[in-house]
Design a protein around this motif. Structure first.
Motif, PDB file in Angstrom:
ATOM      1  N   LEU A  83      -4.565  -4.462   4.800  1.00 33.44           N
ATOM      2  CA  LEU A  83      -3.647  -4.830   3.723  1.00 33.44           C
ATOM      3  C   LEU A  83      -2.286  -4.187   3.978  1.00 33.44           C
ATOM      4  CD1 LEU A  83      -6.047  -3.937   0.777  1.00 33.44           C
ATOM      5  CD2 LEU A  83      -5.545  -6.233   1.589  1.00 33.44           C
ATOM      6  N   THR A  84      -1.242  -4.886   3.589  1.00 26.98           N
ATOM      7  CA  THR A  84       0.090  -4.282   3.624  1.00 26.98           C
ATOM      8  C   THR A  84       0.198  -3.346   2.419  1.00 26.98           C
ATOM      9  OG1 THR A  84       1.109  -5.959   2.221  1.00 26.98           O
ATOM     10  CG2 THR A  84       1.075  -6.399   4.621  1.00 26.98           C
ATOM     11  N   ILE A  85       1.231  -2.542   2.386  1.00 27.09           N
ATOM     12  CA  ILE A  85       1.410  -1.639   1.250  1.00 27.09           C
ATOM     13  C   ILE A  85       1.619  -2.444  -0.042  1.00 27.09           C
ATOM     14  CG2 ILE A  85       3.899  -1.281   1.542  1.00 27.09           C
ATOM     15  CD1 ILE A  85       3.270   1.726   0.764  1.00 27.09           C
ATOM     16  N   GLY A  86       2.318  -3.571   0.062  1.00 26.26           N
ATOM     17  CA  GLY A  86       2.515  -4.415  -1.115  1.00 26.26           C
ATOM     18  C   GLY A  86       1.210  -5.004  -1.625  1.00 26.26           C
ATOM     19  N   GLU A  87       0.374  -5.467  -0.700  1.00 25.83           N
ATOM     20  CA  GLU A  87      -0.928  -6.020  -1.098  1.00 25.83           C
ATOM     21  C   GLU A  87      -1.816  -4.940  -1.703  1.00 25.83           C
ATOM     22  OE1 GLU A  87      -1.362  -9.550   2.265  1.00 25.83           O
ATOM     23  OE2 GLU A  87      -1.903  -7.487   2.789  1.00 25.83           O
ATOM     24  N   LEU A  88      -1.818  -3.759  -1.085  1.00 24.68           N
ATOM     25  CA  LEU A  88      -2.621  -2.662  -1.620  1.00 24.68           C
ATOM     26  C   LEU A  88      -2.119  -2.260  -3.004  1.00 24.68           C
ATOM     27  CD1 LEU A  88      -4.884  -0.598  -1.234  1.00 24.68           C
ATOM     28  CD2 LEU A  88      -3.231   0.872  -0.053  1.00 24.68           C
TER      29      LEU A  88
ATOM     30  N   SER B 103      -2.895   5.083   6.953  1.00 25.54           N
ATOM     31  CA  SER B 103      -2.605   3.740   7.439  1.00 25.54           C
ATOM     32  C   SER B 103      -2.363   3.824   8.934  1.00 25.54           C
ATOM     33  CB  SER B 103      -1.358   3.185   6.743  1.00 25.54           C
ATOM     34  OG  SER B 103      -0.219   3.957   7.100  1.00 25.54           O
ATOM     35  N   ARG B 104      -2.365   2.673   9.532  1.00 25.44           N
ATOM     36  CA  ARG B 104      -1.906   2.592  10.917  1.00 25.44           C
ATOM     37  C   ARG B 104      -0.549   1.915  10.857  1.00 25.44           C
ATOM     38  NH1 ARG B 104      -1.580  -2.021  13.657  1.00 25.44           N
ATOM     39  NH2 ARG B 104      -2.492  -3.853  12.693  1.00 25.44           N
ATOM     40  N   ARG B 105       0.231   2.062  11.901  1.00 23.75           N
ATOM     41  CA  ARG B 105       1.556   1.441  11.938  1.00 23.75           C
ATOM     42  C   ARG B 105       1.545   0.295  12.940  1.00 23.75           C
ATOM     43  NH1 ARG B 105       5.687   3.723   8.748  1.00 23.75           N
ATOM     44  NH2 ARG B 105       4.728   5.481   7.712  1.00 23.75           N
ATOM     45  N   THR B 106       2.189  -0.780  12.544  1.00 25.29           N
ATOM     46  CA  THR B 106       2.336  -1.925  13.443  1.00 25.29           C
ATOM     47  C   THR B 106       3.450  -1.614  14.438  1.00 25.29           C
ATOM     48  OG1 THR B 106       4.011  -3.022  12.093  1.00 25.29           O
ATOM     49  CG2 THR B 106       1.685  -3.507  11.567  1.00 25.29           C
ATOM     50  N   THR B 107       3.646  -2.514  15.383  1.00 24.18           N
ATOM     51  CA  THR B 107       4.738  -2.317  16.340  1.00 24.18           C
ATOM     52  C   THR B 107       6.085  -2.317  15.631  1.00 24.18           C
ATOM     53  OG1 THR B 107       4.738  -4.674  16.801  1.00 24.18           O
ATOM     54  CG2 THR B 107       3.506  -3.252  18.325  1.00 24.18           C
ATOM     55  N   GLY B 108       6.164  -2.954  14.482  1.00 31.40           N
ATOM     56  CA  GLY B 108       7.387  -2.947  13.669  1.00 31.40           C
ATOM     57  C   GLY B 108       7.435  -1.776  12.698  1.00 31.40           C
ATOM     58  N   ASN B 109       6.529  -0.803  12.849  1.00 33.59           N
ATOM     59  CA  ASN B 109       6.452   0.403  12.028  1.00 33.59           C
ATOM     60  C   ASN B 109       6.085   0.123  10.567  1.00 33.59           C
ATOM     61  OD1 ASN B 109       6.413   3.214  12.013  1.00 33.59           O
ATOM     62  ND2 ASN B 109       8.496   3.327  11.194  1.00 33.59           N
ATOM     63  N   GLN B 110       5.374  -0.960  10.318  1.00 33.99           N
ATOM     64  CA  GLN B 110       4.912  -1.257   8.960  1.00 33.99           C
ATOM     65  C   GLN B 110       3.511  -0.696   8.768  1.00 33.99           C
ATOM     66  OE1 GLN B 110       5.213  -5.540   9.021  1.00 33.99           O
ATOM     67  NE2 GLN B 110       7.225  -5.483   8.043  1.00 33.99           N
ATOM     68  N   ARG B 111       3.239  -0.223   7.554  1.00 37.28           N
ATOM     69  CA  ARG B 111       1.919   0.331   7.245  1.00 37.28           C
ATOM     70  C   ARG B 111       0.885  -0.790   7.105  1.00 37.28           C
ATOM     71  NH1 ARG B 111       5.433   3.853   4.429  1.00 37.28           N
ATOM     72  NH2 ARG B 111       4.790   6.021   4.538  1.00 37.28           N
ATOM     73  N   ARG B 112      -0.311  -0.523   7.610  1.00 44.65           N
ATOM     74  CA  ARG B 112      -1.458  -1.403   7.403  1.00 44.65           C
ATOM     75  C   ARG B 112      -2.628  -0.523   6.994  1.00 44.65           C
ATOM     76  NH1 ARG B 112       2.048  -4.521   7.419  1.00 44.65           N
ATOM     77  NH2 ARG B 112       2.259  -6.427   8.624  1.00 44.65           N
ATOM     78  N   TYR B 113      -3.221  -0.877   5.854  1.00 46.42           N
ATOM     79  CA  TYR B 113      -4.325  -0.111   5.291  1.00 46.42           C
ATOM     80  C   TYR B 113      -5.630  -0.867   5.475  1.00 46.42           C
ATOM     81  CZ  TYR B 113      -0.640   2.520   2.966  1.00 46.42           C
ATOM     82  OH  TYR B 113       0.461   3.281   2.698  1.00 46.42           O
TER      83      TYR B 113
END
Length: 151
Positions: free
Chosen positions: A11-16, A38-48
């Protein structure tokens, strides 16, 4: 037959935030405190991971009954980062928290019973101070309300 929505593992931070009802800033705070990760995508976005939803629900439930985040972090630290919260986990948590709750009850009863008398250093009742704590003897034991903090 209607098509079921695809369930993603992350989930993205917004979805979470939307699913949990917890603001994104609070989620970032929980992450800084080590309660979720979270882990970070190549674009430095959080994924939970999806299991984070239950962790956030657990954190909120614990907070609603007055459990400090330190205690929450302690019990969550018993699990691998993406592990689901199992019945065995809940049994262990309830045993640990039973001790914590009993300790809090003892402190609250002590406060209730001694609230109106001098509590030592930082006294609330200057009139009684010379009777209960002559010459501020409790101050030698350290800072804070010594009578309330005593075991």
């Amino acid at each position: 037959m209607p098509e079921r929505p695809k369930i993603t593992k992350e989930l993205t931070i917004g979805e979470l935030s939307e699913r949990s009802g917890v603001s994104a800033s609070a989620l970032r705070f929980y992450e800084r405190q080590g309660l979720i990760h979270s882990r970070r995508t190549t674009g430095n976005q959080r994924r939970y991971h999806r299991t984070t939803l239950r962790r956030v629900a657990f954190i909120r439930a614990a907070q609603s009954v007055g459990m400090p985040l330190e205690c929450v972090g302690y019990v969550l630290g018993m699990l691998p980062p993406d592990a689901e919260l199992t019945r065995e986990f809940w049994v262990g948590v309830s045993e640990y928290w039973k001790q914590e709750v009993n300790s809090r009850i003892t402190k609250m009863e002590r406060m209730r019973d001694r609230f109106t008398e001098c509590i030592g250093c930082g006294c609330l009742s200057f009139e009684q101070c010379t009777l209960v704590n002559p010459d501020d003897m409790l101050g030698a034991q350290g800072p804070g309300p010594r009578r309330l903090l005593a075991p």
